[in-house]
Design an enzyme around this catalytic site. Structure first.
Site, PDB file in Angstrom:
ATOM      1  N   HIS B  64      -4.129 -14.658   5.335  1.00 44.83           N
ATOM      2  CA  HIS B  64      -4.388 -13.341   4.740  1.00 44.83           C
ATOM      3  C   HIS B  64      -3.208 -12.854   3.897  1.00 44.83           C
ATOM      4  O   HIS B  64      -2.046 -13.107   4.213  1.00 44.83           O
ATOM      5  CB  HIS B  64      -4.731 -12.323   5.830  1.00 44.83           C
ATOM      6  CG  HIS B  64      -6.143 -12.467   6.337  1.00 44.83           C
ATOM      7  ND1 HIS B  64      -6.555 -12.028   7.566  1.00 44.83           N
ATOM      8  CD2 HIS B  64      -7.247 -13.019   5.744  1.00 44.83           C
ATOM      9  CE1 HIS B  64      -7.849 -12.296   7.730  1.00 44.83           C
ATOM     10  NE2 HIS B  64      -8.285 -12.904   6.630  1.00 44.83           N
ATOM     11  N   ASP B  66      -1.660 -10.075   3.391  1.00 41.75           N
ATOM     12  CA  ASP B  66      -0.554  -9.262   3.911  1.00 41.75           C
ATOM     13  C   ASP B  66       0.438 -10.104   4.716  1.00 41.75           C
ATOM     14  O   ASP B  66       1.459  -9.583   5.179  1.00 41.75           O
ATOM     15  CB  ASP B  66      -1.061  -8.061   4.723  1.00 41.75           C
ATOM     16  CG  ASP B  66      -1.973  -8.446   5.879  1.00 41.75           C
ATOM     17  OD1 ASP B  66      -2.689  -9.462   5.772  1.00 41.75           O
ATOM     18  OD2 ASP B  66      -1.971  -7.730   6.897  1.00 41.75           O
ATOM     19  N   HIS B  67       0.156 -11.400   4.843  1.00 37.26           N
ATOM     20  CA  HIS B  67       1.081 -12.327   5.503  1.00 37.26           C
ATOM     21  C   HIS B  67       1.599 -13.409   4.560  1.00 37.26           C
ATOM     22  O   HIS B  67       2.421 -14.232   4.972  1.00 37.26           O
ATOM     23  CB  HIS B  67       0.399 -12.978   6.717  1.00 37.26           C
ATOM     24  CG  HIS B  67      -0.031 -11.987   7.759  1.00 37.26           C
ATOM     25  ND1 HIS B  67       0.604 -11.848   8.961  1.00 37.26           N
ATOM     26  CD2 HIS B  67      -1.014 -11.037   7.749  1.00 37.26           C
ATOM     27  CE1 HIS B  67       0.022 -10.875   9.669  1.00 37.26           C
ATOM     28  NE2 HIS B  67      -0.962 -10.374   8.947  1.00 37.26           N
ATOM     29  N   ASP B 211      -2.313 -12.408  13.764  1.00 35.40           N
ATOM     30  CA  ASP B 211      -3.417 -11.493  14.069  1.00 35.40           C
ATOM     31  C   ASP B 211      -4.354 -12.158  15.079  1.00 35.40           C
ATOM     32  O   ASP B 211      -4.656 -13.345  14.987  1.00 35.40           O
ATOM     33  CB  ASP B 211      -4.174 -11.143  12.786  1.00 35.40           C
ATOM     34  CG  ASP B 211      -3.296 -10.370  11.809  1.00 35.40           C
ATOM     35  OD1 ASP B 211      -2.097 -10.208  12.079  1.00 35.40           O
ATOM     36  OD2 ASP B 211      -3.829  -9.936  10.769  1.00 35.40           O
TER      37      ASP B 211
END
Lengths: 326, 326
Positions: B64, B66-67, B211
């Site tokens: 993802h 945001d990573h 996550d």
């Protein structure tokens, strides 16, 4: 028209300057336009009044990472914030490939559509109700453009004496003419707005240039331009030491050009991270200013992150966040 | 062992929290390890003592944005800073595709080589002289891993009485045994370091999870682990309202798990941007802390950007930038 610098450093960010990004608006922050989108542009925007939801279009000068790597994050954040309006991205075609690959390999999807427009097309132009945008090819290591923003839809004044002299009395028709619309009278006569109205001022025009080692390429476009925003990566001594391969401009080069082109306002940006801003730093950012001042007698500014400038209808430029020009 | 949070926000950055990134080192900032690399990670690093030139390896939990969206800028900046050491990137294979596409479409080349290692391989493990890294599959919308860092090369104490009893006198051989090396004596006897030395303390171990909506997946790995760093995106009420589709954990879920697993230290991170940090903000970040405290009686921390933690050899954890745990 207002513009705010989101990043003023070349190549890599520093603690006080992000990589390239500029927010521009015509009248208030809705809609607005983004020119270049280095990494961290969305972070910088959190400290301004601009929202990615109200962004109308993105204009990318060239494909280098310090002008593009903020795109994936900005686009996906706009989606997470619920944007639904399509977004225009004016850029070289590699940017479309880059974004497609990033979205496909990060499990990302957008809540709105992207409309890619090739900035390198020979017939490029873009417009909305506020601005008309054309571009100029520059000279850099990769294809690179300067974007010319000219305001549109200027306020018209009715030629009331002429209208009355021709027996056309006040009414809804006057309003249409003033909005720029042509009208047909009951007697069949066609009245063209351009013939019954007058635009009492010049359209404001500014140029946001990408990386470029040949400012002269902007000579024609600068005719009638009120502000040029151009890179000045190095002082001339550093440029000489580095050599021509990065294909950037020195402050002297841009200043000489702006003087010759009779530009009233010049804003320099995209400074090499070697230039320091703090007291005693060396080489110091002030050296770029001092060099430019020797060759340019118009109004000169060195951009800083979050500096906001206003180009008034009377064509004067002021920086709302610096008390005076250099 | 020390670790510093470079980002603690889920999905999008806020003014006070960047998206995910964690710097980890064993003994001083050279070398160091980066876990996840959201956009702006290189900017955050400018405010720490970590340099991209000394970075040993990057571990990506999942694909993802945001990573991962900070990778292109971090990698190209390291190149501009003159890095020459190869860099390991442990990540799902999509990350390699994403980086290749970005570099190819931004006219970028690196001054050092990238060594991609598939984090999803069944036999994954990575090590250098300081740490051994394994991983654990988590449950999220895409393949996601927790990385287990166990220190290596612990200091050995010589079993001097045993050596002397066997007629082995002090000399260079003792030094080799203490370093962990086996030696052969002049008389042909092989001495194994493990049999003549003693490691007087436990190896420190910490887990950095990506996550995950099922903390129980970490049950086995948490046996003998001294710190768990885990997401707590929502409070339970918000998690219930949002529904299961994002596949994140609530503070309650993680806290219950940590209590059951007898974890001595739990650090929560990756908070939804809806949680405010300022006074009077609602929902407030403290609600996450309050919820976790109800279910977990060990030492609890809520991470903030730039917080630095030290896991001592005596297995105690302290935050060097917060005066006390919650």
């Amino acid at each position: 028209m207002e513009f705010t610098f989101l990043g003023t450093s070349a190549g890599t960010p520093t603690r006080s300057r992000n990589v390239s990004g500029l927010a521009l608006c015509h009248s208030g922050p809705k809609p607005w336009y983004l020119i270049d989108c280095g990494e961290g542009t969305q972070h910088q925007l959190l400290r301004t009044r601009y929202s990615v939801v109200q962004l109308r279009a993105i204009f990318i000068t060239h494909i280098h990472g310090d002008h593009t790597f903020g795109l994936p994050g900005l686009l996906t954040s706009a989606s997470m914030l619920g944007r639904t309006e399509p977004l225009d991205i004016v850029a070289p075609i590699q940017v479309q490939r880059f974004i497609s690959a990033v979205l496909a390999n990060s499990d990302s999807s957008l809540s709105y559509s992207l409309n890619f427009i090739d900035s390198e097309a020979s017939d490029f132009q873009w417009q909305d109700e506020h601005v008309r945008v054309t571009n100029v090819a520059l000279s850099h290591r990769v294809a690179c453009r300067a974007y010319v923003f000219t305001e549109q839809s200027l306020e018209r004044q009715l030629l009331q004496d002429k209208l009355r002299a021709e027996g056309i009395e006040p009414g809804p028709g006057w309003g249409e003419l003033q909005k720029g619309n042509d009208i047909t009278l009951e007697d069949g006569r066609l009245l063209r707005s351009d013939e019954y109205t007058h635009i009492p001022r010049a359209a404001r025009r500014l140029i946001v240039a990408g990386d470029n080692d040949t400012p002269d390429l902007l000579a024609d476009a600068c005719n009638g331009t009120h502000v040029l925003i151009h890179e000045a990566t190095y002082t001339q001594d550093v440029a000489d030491r580095v050599g021509p391969w990065p294909q950037h401009s020195s402050a002297e080069q841009v200043a000489r050009f702006a003087q010759q082109a009779h530009l009233p306002n010049l804003v320099l940006t995209h400074f090499s991270s070697r230039y320091q801003s703090g007291p005693g730093g060396t080489p110091h950012i002030n050296q770029l200013a001092a060099e430019a001042m020797q060759h340019y007698k118009g109004q000169l500014f060195l951009a800083r992150d979050f500096d906001t400038y206003r180009l008034e209808k009377d064509l004067s430029l002021s920086c709302l966040t610096q008390t005076h020009s250099i």
